[in-house]
Design a protein around this motif. Sequence first.
Motif, PDB file in Angstrom:
ATOM      1  N   ARG A  80       0.851  -1.186   0.000  1.00  0.00           N
ATOM      2  CA  ARG A  80       0.000   0.000   0.000  1.00  0.00           C
ATOM      3  C   ARG A  80       0.889   1.239   0.000  1.00  0.00           C
ATOM      4  NH1 ARG A  80      -5.559   1.677   2.228  1.00  0.00           N
ATOM      5  NH2 ARG A  80      -5.397   3.953   2.183  1.00  0.00           N
ATOM      6  N   LEU A  81       0.566   2.179  -0.888  1.00  0.00           N
ATOM      7  CA  LEU A  81       1.290   3.442  -0.985  1.00  0.00           C
ATOM      8  C   LEU A  81       0.295   4.588  -0.926  1.00  0.00           C
ATOM      9  CD1 LEU A  81       3.898   5.079  -1.503  1.00  0.00           C
ATOM     10  CD2 LEU A  81       3.446   4.825  -3.951  1.00  0.00           C
ATOM     11  N   ASP A  82       0.486   5.493   0.042  1.00  0.00           N
ATOM     12  CA  ASP A  82      -0.321   6.702   0.178  1.00  0.00           C
ATOM     13  C   ASP A  82       0.582   7.914  -0.049  1.00  0.00           C
ATOM     14  OD1 ASP A  82      -3.162   5.977   1.679  1.00  0.00           O
ATOM     15  OD2 ASP A  82      -1.560   4.599   2.240  1.00  0.00           O
ATOM     16  N   VAL A  83       0.176   8.808  -0.946  1.00  0.00           N
ATOM     17  CA  VAL A  83       0.956  10.001  -1.257  1.00  0.00           C
ATOM     18  C   VAL A  83       0.048  11.221  -1.178  1.00  0.00           C
ATOM     19  CG1 VAL A  83       2.387  11.180  -2.960  1.00  0.00           C
ATOM     20  CG2 VAL A  83       2.488   8.693  -2.769  1.00  0.00           C
ATOM     21  N   SER A 105      -0.265  22.094  -0.946  1.00  0.00           N
ATOM     22  CA  SER A 105       0.246  23.446  -1.156  1.00  0.00           C
ATOM     23  C   SER A 105      -0.611  24.428  -0.353  1.00  0.00           C
ATOM     24  CB  SER A 105       0.195  23.812  -2.644  1.00  0.00           C
ATOM     25  OG  SER A 105       0.609  25.142  -2.848  1.00  0.00           O
ATOM     26  N   GLN A 106       0.040  25.219   0.477  1.00  0.00           N
ATOM     27  CA  GLN A 106      -0.660  26.186   1.320  1.00  0.00           C
ATOM     28  C   GLN A 106      -0.833  27.486   0.557  1.00  0.00           C
ATOM     29  OE1 GLN A 106      -1.436  24.949   4.405  1.00  0.00           O
ATOM     30  NE2 GLN A 106      -2.758  26.699   4.859  1.00  0.00           N
ATOM     31  N   ILE A 107      -2.092  27.882   0.297  1.00  0.00           N
ATOM     32  CA  ILE A 107      -2.365  29.116  -0.430  1.00  0.00           C
ATOM     33  C   ILE A 107      -2.281  30.318   0.508  1.00  0.00           C
ATOM     34  CG2 ILE A 107      -4.078  30.365  -1.783  1.00  0.00           C
ATOM     35  CD1 ILE A 107      -5.150  27.680  -2.722  1.00  0.00           C
ATOM     36  N   ASN A 108      -2.945  30.192   1.632  1.00  0.00           N
ATOM     37  CA  ASN A 108      -2.866  31.215   2.673  1.00  0.00           C
ATOM     38  C   ASN A 108      -3.082  30.536   4.015  1.00  0.00           C
ATOM     39  OD1 ASN A 108      -5.740  30.943   2.981  1.00  0.00           O
ATOM     40  ND2 ASN A 108      -6.018  32.396   1.294  1.00  0.00           N
ATOM     41  N   ARG A 109      -3.361  31.317   5.040  1.00  0.00           N
ATOM     42  CA  ARG A 109      -3.460  30.753   6.382  1.00  0.00           C
ATOM     43  C   ARG A 109      -4.593  29.754   6.509  1.00  0.00           C
ATOM     44  NH1 ARG A 109      -5.935  32.172  11.256  1.00  0.00           N
ATOM     45  NH2 ARG A 109      -6.999  33.903  10.226  1.00  0.00           N
ATOM     46  N   LEU A 110      -5.648  29.887   5.708  1.00  0.00           N
ATOM     47  CA  LEU A 110      -6.826  29.030   5.844  1.00  0.00           C
ATOM     48  C   LEU A 110      -7.049  28.074   4.683  1.00  0.00           C
ATOM     49  CD1 LEU A 110      -9.503  31.452   7.356  1.00  0.00           C
ATOM     50  CD2 LEU A 110      -8.238  29.637   8.518  1.00  0.00           C
ATOM     51  N   MET A 111      -6.493  28.365   3.514  1.00  0.00           N
ATOM     52  CA  MET A 111      -6.816  27.566   2.338  1.00  0.00           C
ATOM     53  C   MET A 111      -5.598  26.810   1.817  1.00  0.00           C
ATOM     54  SD  MET A 111      -9.461  29.958   0.191  1.00  0.00           S
ATOM     55  CE  MET A 111      -9.981  28.522  -0.750  1.00  0.00           C
ATOM     56  N   ASN A 112      -5.851  25.602   1.314  1.00  0.00           N
ATOM     57  CA  ASN A 112      -4.788  24.818   0.704  1.00  0.00           C
ATOM     58  C   ASN A 112      -5.341  23.985  -0.443  1.00  0.00           C
ATOM     59  OD1 ASN A 112      -5.829  22.291   1.750  1.00  0.00           O
ATOM     60  ND2 ASN A 112      -4.973  22.867   3.729  1.00  0.00           N
ATOM     61  N   VAL A 113      -4.430  23.508  -1.273  1.00  0.00           N
ATOM     62  CA  VAL A 113      -4.761  22.605  -2.374  1.00  0.00           C
ATOM     63  C   VAL A 113      -4.016  21.304  -2.124  1.00  0.00           C
ATOM     64  CG1 VAL A 113      -4.608  22.175  -4.853  1.00  0.00           C
ATOM     65  CG2 VAL A 113      -5.131  24.461  -4.020  1.00  0.00           C
ATOM     66  N   THR A 114      -4.722  20.183  -2.241  1.00  0.00           N
ATOM     67  CA  THR A 114      -4.084  18.882  -2.018  1.00  0.00           C
ATOM     68  C   THR A 114      -4.312  17.970  -3.215  1.00  0.00           C
ATOM     69  OG1 THR A 114      -6.036  17.987  -0.895  1.00  0.00           O
ATOM     70  CG2 THR A 114      -4.337  19.009   0.484  1.00  0.00           C
ATOM     71  N   LEU A 115      -3.275  17.227  -3.542  1.00  0.00           N
ATOM     72  CA  LEU A 115      -3.345  16.178  -4.553  1.00  0.00           C
ATOM     73  C   LEU A 115      -2.959  14.884  -3.855  1.00  0.00           C
ATOM     74  CD1 LEU A 115      -3.640  15.233  -7.501  1.00  0.00           C
ATOM     75  CD2 LEU A 115      -1.210  15.769  -7.814  1.00  0.00           C
ATOM     76  N   THR A 116      -3.882  13.927  -3.821  1.00  0.00           N
ATOM     77  CA  THR A 116      -3.633  12.684  -3.101  1.00  0.00           C
ATOM     78  C   THR A 116      -3.753  11.495  -4.043  1.00  0.00           C
ATOM     79  OG1 THR A 116      -5.970  12.479  -2.459  1.00  0.00           O
ATOM     80  CG2 THR A 116      -4.499  13.624  -0.935  1.00  0.00           C
ATOM     81  N   GLY A 117      -3.018  10.461  -3.712  1.00  0.00           N
ATOM     82  CA  GLY A 117      -3.081   9.235  -4.491  1.00  0.00           C
ATOM     83  C   GLY A 117      -2.874   8.034  -3.593  1.00  0.00           C
ATOM     84  N   VAL A 118      -3.564   6.940  -3.905  1.00  0.00           N
ATOM     85  CA  VAL A 118      -3.450   5.693  -3.147  1.00  0.00           C
ATOM     86  C   VAL A 118      -3.284   4.545  -4.127  1.00  0.00           C
ATOM     87  CG1 VAL A 118      -4.550   4.112  -1.518  1.00  0.00           C
ATOM     88  CG2 VAL A 118      -4.907   6.588  -1.283  1.00  0.00           C
ATOM     89  N   GLY A 119      -2.297   3.707  -3.871  1.00  0.00           N
ATOM     90  CA  GLY A 119      -2.121   2.482  -4.633  1.00  0.00           C
ATOM     91  C   GLY A 119      -2.149   1.300  -3.685  1.00  0.00           C
TER      92      GLY A 119
END
Length: 246
Positions: free
Chosen positions: A199-202, A206-220
């Motif tokens: 099992r691989l979790d990645v 990326s933190q945009i500002n103090r409250l907002m972020n963008v996430t890219l996740t993947g699971v194998g």
Amino acid sequence: MESRGVNSLAVGGLVNYRAEYRKEGYGYISEVMLEYGKVKNKDQLQKKTRDRIFWDNKADLRLSKSWYFFGSVTFESQFDRGYAYYRDGNNEEQASLVSKFMSPGYLTESIGFEYKPVGYFSTRIGTGTAKQTFKLDTTVNQQYNGGNYGVERGKNFKNELAFQIVSNFDKQIFKNVNLKARYQMFIPYDRPLVHVDHRLDVELRSQINRLMNVTLTGVGLFDKDSDPEIQASQALALGVAFTFPR
């Protein structure tokens, strides 16, 4: 050629909590990850996009600069019911129940040695590992989960002894960009190597500002007790993050 889009609504949440205590050569770490999300596409049934309960507890004793003796207990399951989807003779989408809370559920105990050369990377070598697989609801449809999660049909519990490797990487690779990965390999002592689980979790955040972020996740995931094929999923999300003081 006419092209039409499909309206959809998705919602999800993630709770990640980590507590660490260290004094002289002793240490204890507890990490909890709770994930849940759903999506509803027009003219389709609701589907889960993520659903996981993960709780890892580890105590260690420092042997040298980079080596530790450790003992750990890990629990994994899910919150909600899971379904396999198919079309009936009228092309209507139908759902068949294949999983739910503690069907399956996993409890893993491990002792061994941990190599931690730097703060952001570690590898556990669990020479003595036991894993209990639970399937408390024996009525869950067995057609879609391969080997019935490894539990003998009609029963709701299985115990395995194994060799386990768990590697963790967690580092800020660019400014405001963090990469977190966890790889787990489980090698049962009493079965052929074709039954080795991976099992691989990645997660790239990326933190945009103090409250907002963008996430890219993947699971194998490759586990022949659940599915004979490699399972994979990925997700891109824009979210609101709250950090609570420790």
